[in-house]
Design an enzyme around this catalytic site. Structure first.
Site, PDB file in Angstrom:
ATOM      1  N   ARG A 141     -20.637  12.157  15.746  1.00  0.00           N
ATOM      2  CA  ARG A 141     -21.431  11.725  16.847  1.00  0.00           C
ATOM      3  C   ARG A 141     -22.465  10.625  16.192  1.00  0.00           C
ATOM      4  O   ARG A 141     -23.548  10.944  15.617  1.00  0.00           O
ATOM      5  CB  ARG A 141     -22.472  12.500  17.656  1.00  0.00           C
ATOM      6  CG  ARG A 141     -22.935  12.355  18.843  1.00  0.00           C
ATOM      7  CD  ARG A 141     -23.745  13.471  19.387  1.00  0.00           C
ATOM      8  NE  ARG A 141     -24.896  12.983  18.726  1.00  0.00           N
ATOM      9  CZ  ARG A 141     -26.177  14.106  18.658  1.00  0.00           C
ATOM     10  NH1 ARG A 141     -26.194  15.209  19.315  1.00  0.00           N
ATOM     11  NH2 ARG A 141     -27.208  13.624  18.147  1.00  0.00           N
ATOM     12  N   HIS A 178     -27.697  12.202  21.180  1.00  0.00           N
ATOM     13  CA  HIS A 178     -26.773  13.022  22.294  1.00  0.00           C
ATOM     14  C   HIS A 178     -26.596  12.269  23.638  1.00  0.00           C
ATOM     15  O   HIS A 178     -25.716  12.366  24.282  1.00  0.00           O
ATOM     16  CB  HIS A 178     -27.457  14.453  22.467  1.00  0.00           C
ATOM     17  CG  HIS A 178     -27.003  15.228  23.585  1.00  0.00           C
ATOM     18  ND1 HIS A 178     -25.733  15.777  23.398  1.00  0.00           N
ATOM     19  CD2 HIS A 178     -27.471  15.432  25.021  1.00  0.00           C
ATOM     20  CE1 HIS A 178     -25.537  16.476  24.689  1.00  0.00           C
ATOM     21  NE2 HIS A 178     -26.569  16.217  25.551  1.00  0.00           N
ATOM     22  N   TYR A 202     -34.066  15.167  13.873  1.00  0.00           N
ATOM     23  CA  TYR A 202     -33.345  16.235  13.310  1.00  0.00           C
ATOM     24  C   TYR A 202     -32.098  16.136  12.447  1.00  0.00           C
ATOM     25  O   TYR A 202     -31.670  16.825  11.708  1.00  0.00           O
ATOM     26  CB  TYR A 202     -33.005  17.123  14.475  1.00  0.00           C
ATOM     27  CG  TYR A 202     -32.112  16.670  15.366  1.00  0.00           C
ATOM     28  CD1 TYR A 202     -30.614  16.365  15.188  1.00  0.00           C
ATOM     29  CD2 TYR A 202     -32.451  16.312  16.769  1.00  0.00           C
ATOM     30  CE1 TYR A 202     -29.759  15.888  16.285  1.00  0.00           C
ATOM     31  CE2 TYR A 202     -31.495  15.504  17.660  1.00  0.00           C
ATOM     32  CZ  TYR A 202     -30.453  15.447  17.389  1.00  0.00           C
ATOM     33  OH  TYR A 202     -29.748  14.924  18.421  1.00  0.00           O
TER      34      TYR A 202
HETATM   35  C1  LIG Z   1     -24.568  26.284  30.373  1.00  0.00           C
HETATM   36  C2  LIG Z   1     -25.526  24.888  29.667  1.00  0.00           C
HETATM   37  N1  LIG Z   1     -26.439  25.204  28.837  1.00  0.00           N
HETATM   38  C3  LIG Z   1     -27.177  24.464  28.399  1.00  0.00           C
HETATM   39  C4  LIG Z   1     -27.012  23.125  28.572  1.00  0.00           C
HETATM   40  C5  LIG Z   1     -27.607  22.252  28.052  1.00  0.00           C
HETATM   41  N2  LIG Z   1     -26.973  21.077  27.017  1.00  0.00           N
HETATM   42  C6  LIG Z   1     -26.271  19.934  27.688  1.00  0.00           C
HETATM   43  S1  LIG Z   1     -25.256  19.200  26.352  1.00  0.00           S
HETATM   44  C7  LIG Z   1     -25.517  20.323  25.497  1.00  0.00           C
HETATM   45  C8  LIG Z   1     -24.875  20.534  24.079  1.00  0.00           C
HETATM   46  C9  LIG Z   1     -23.536  20.222  24.152  1.00  0.00           C
HETATM   47  O1  LIG Z   1     -22.997  20.427  23.114  1.00  0.00           O
HETATM   48  P1  LIG Z   1     -21.339  20.154  22.626  1.00  0.00           P
HETATM   49  O2  LIG Z   1     -20.508  21.121  23.733  1.00  0.00           O
HETATM   50  O3  LIG Z   1     -20.996  20.036  21.354  1.00  0.00           O
HETATM   51  O4  LIG Z   1     -20.856  18.514  23.218  1.00  0.00           O
HETATM   52  P2  LIG Z   1     -21.689  17.172  22.871  1.00  0.00           P
HETATM   53  O5  LIG Z   1     -22.713  16.925  23.844  1.00  0.00           O
HETATM   54  O6  LIG Z   1     -21.658  17.261  21.518  1.00  0.00           O
HETATM   55  O7  LIG Z   1     -20.516  16.348  23.147  1.00  0.00           O
HETATM   56  C10 LIG Z   1     -26.419  21.489  25.996  1.00  0.00           C
HETATM   57  C11 LIG Z   1     -26.646  22.644  25.302  1.00  0.00           C
HETATM   58  C12 LIG Z   1     -26.143  22.854  29.593  1.00  0.00           C
HETATM   59  N3  LIG Z   1     -25.705  21.625  30.245  1.00  0.00           N
HETATM   60  N4  LIG Z   1     -25.394  23.861  30.265  1.00  0.00           N
END
Ligand SMILES: Cc1ncc(C[n+]2csc(CCOP(=O)(O)OP(=O)(O)O)c2C)c(N)n1
Ligand SMILES: [Mg+2]
Length: 349
Positions: free
Chosen positions: A259, A263, A272
């Site tokens: 990435r 985010h 971080y």
């Molecule tokens: C059930 C839930 N828990 C927490 C969140 C907050 N949240 C949004 S994106 C994210 C991280 C997602 O990481 P990943 O699955 O690796 O996808 P990326 O964003 O890296 O593409 C979190 C914890 C959420 N949207 N839904």
């Protein structure tokens, strides 16, 4: 101080490319590069617009473009895509209008969702690109349900479900993977491991060495793929799609990517991520890796690359101008499309 690692080149001969991608490999690679160029321009402009207060939210996909373009090159027009936050390029490369996507990002009256969905969560009915829920992982079980329905109806289409490394620890991934395998659903579970779930590195949110191996528990073949290599992504996805389409069952592909941007527009990764991380990410930049391959093969040079960049820049600017000039949704549109028109039948009790 040590030098940053050099770009890892994509090293394929013409014969190998023909073997891995088929006879029109050169056309596919040039198309892929042009879409990736558009994606880079789009990410840069939209993050800037968010900072200027002109759009509300954006989730960039810089570093992950090869996965989306490879997917668009691997499926047919009747196949279904259930995206996560960063797969809009799949919709665009399958024919969704950039201007319509821009209306969505500006949440204006011409947004198909009329501003009711969070920006950067588009839906594109005409290319079977399903709106994503922000609740992590839910698209996996929804996609598996659709894939099961396809099989039940003897429809030869397949579904792709995209989700991140973090989502591989969410309930819906496990329920979906199990259901898909038990019911032989025609789906490819595409885990884009960008090594971060916001600020949590992948090694702190899962104890397995790879995410591909999570398929084993459910009887799904799992494979780890270099997601910064458009050739590998496309070749492995085509194989998994063919397997699903022919009744061979679902599979799990883990695309390892970096990435390279925050985010989302709400995040500050300098709090971080180390400088070393970004240096390693740059060495695996999927866009620069493909650019190098095209130059080596004589399929691109300074002139063509700058023309493609200018074209992408012009089309993004034009779409922004159109969307920014569009009116916002009228307040009364809040309930449009929500309730069925009153057709005279009594309301259900
Ligand atoms: C059930 C839930 N828990 C927490 C969140 C907050 N949240 C949004 S994106 C994210 C991280 C997602 O990481 P990943 O699955 O690796 O996808 P990326 O964003 O890296 O593409 C979190 C914890 C959420 N949207 N839904
Ligand atoms: Mg992630």
């Amino acid at each position: 101080m040590t030098d940053p690692p050099a770009l890892v080149p994509l090293d394929y001969s013409r014969d190998t490319l023909a073997e891995l991608l088929g006879p029109d490999w050169n056309d596919s690679l040039v198309r892929a590069f042009r879409w990736m160029t558009l994606a880079r321009v789009l990410d840069g402009r939209m993050l800037a617009l968010q900072r200027q207060g002109r759009i509300g939210f954006y989730g960039p996909a810089t570093g992950q473009e090869a996965v989306s373009v490879g997917a668009a090159l691997s499926i047919g027009p009747d196949d279904w895509v259930f995206p996560g936050l960063r797969e809009q390029l799949v919709a665009l490369a399958r024919g969704h209008s950039l201007t319509t996507y821009m209306h969505h990002l500006f949440a204006d009256d011409l947004d198909p969702a009329r501003g009711r969905q969070m920006p950067c969560h588009p839906s594109a009915r005409e290319v079977r690109y399903v709106s994503m829920s922000s609740v992590i992982g839910t698209q996996v079980s929804q996609a598996v349900g659709l894939a099961y329905a396809l099989r039940y109806r003897k429809d030869p289409s397949v579904a792709l479900a995209f989700f991140g490394d973090g989502a591989s620890s969410a309930n819906d991934f496990h329920a979906g993977a199990n259901f898909a395998a038990v019911w032989n659903a025609p789906i490819v579970l595409c885990c884009t491991n960008n090594q971060w779930a916001i600020s949590v590195p992948v090694e702190r949110q899962t104890a397995t060495a790879t995410l591909a191996e999570k398929g084993v528990a459910y009887g799904l073949p799992g494979e780890r793929v270099d997601g910064t290599d458009i050739v590998a992504v496309t070749n492995r996805l085509r194989a998994a799609v063919a397997r699903a389409r022919s009744g061979g069952g679902p599979s799990l592909l883990e695309f390892v990517v970096f990435r390279m941007t925050p985010h989302s527009s709400s995040d500050d990764p300098t709090r971080y991520q180390s400088a070393d991380w970004m240096a390693r990410a740059r060495a695996r930049d999927p866009y620069l890796r493909l650019e190098g391959l095209l130059r080596t093969l004589g399929l691109a040079d300074d002139a063509s690359i700058s023309t493609w960049r200018e074209e992408s820049d012009a089309s993004v600017r034009a779409a922004i101008a159109v969307a920014e000039a569009a009116p916002g949704p009228a307040p009364e549109s809040l309930s449009t499309d929500v309730f069925a028109p009153n057709d005279g039948r009594p309301a259900p009790s």
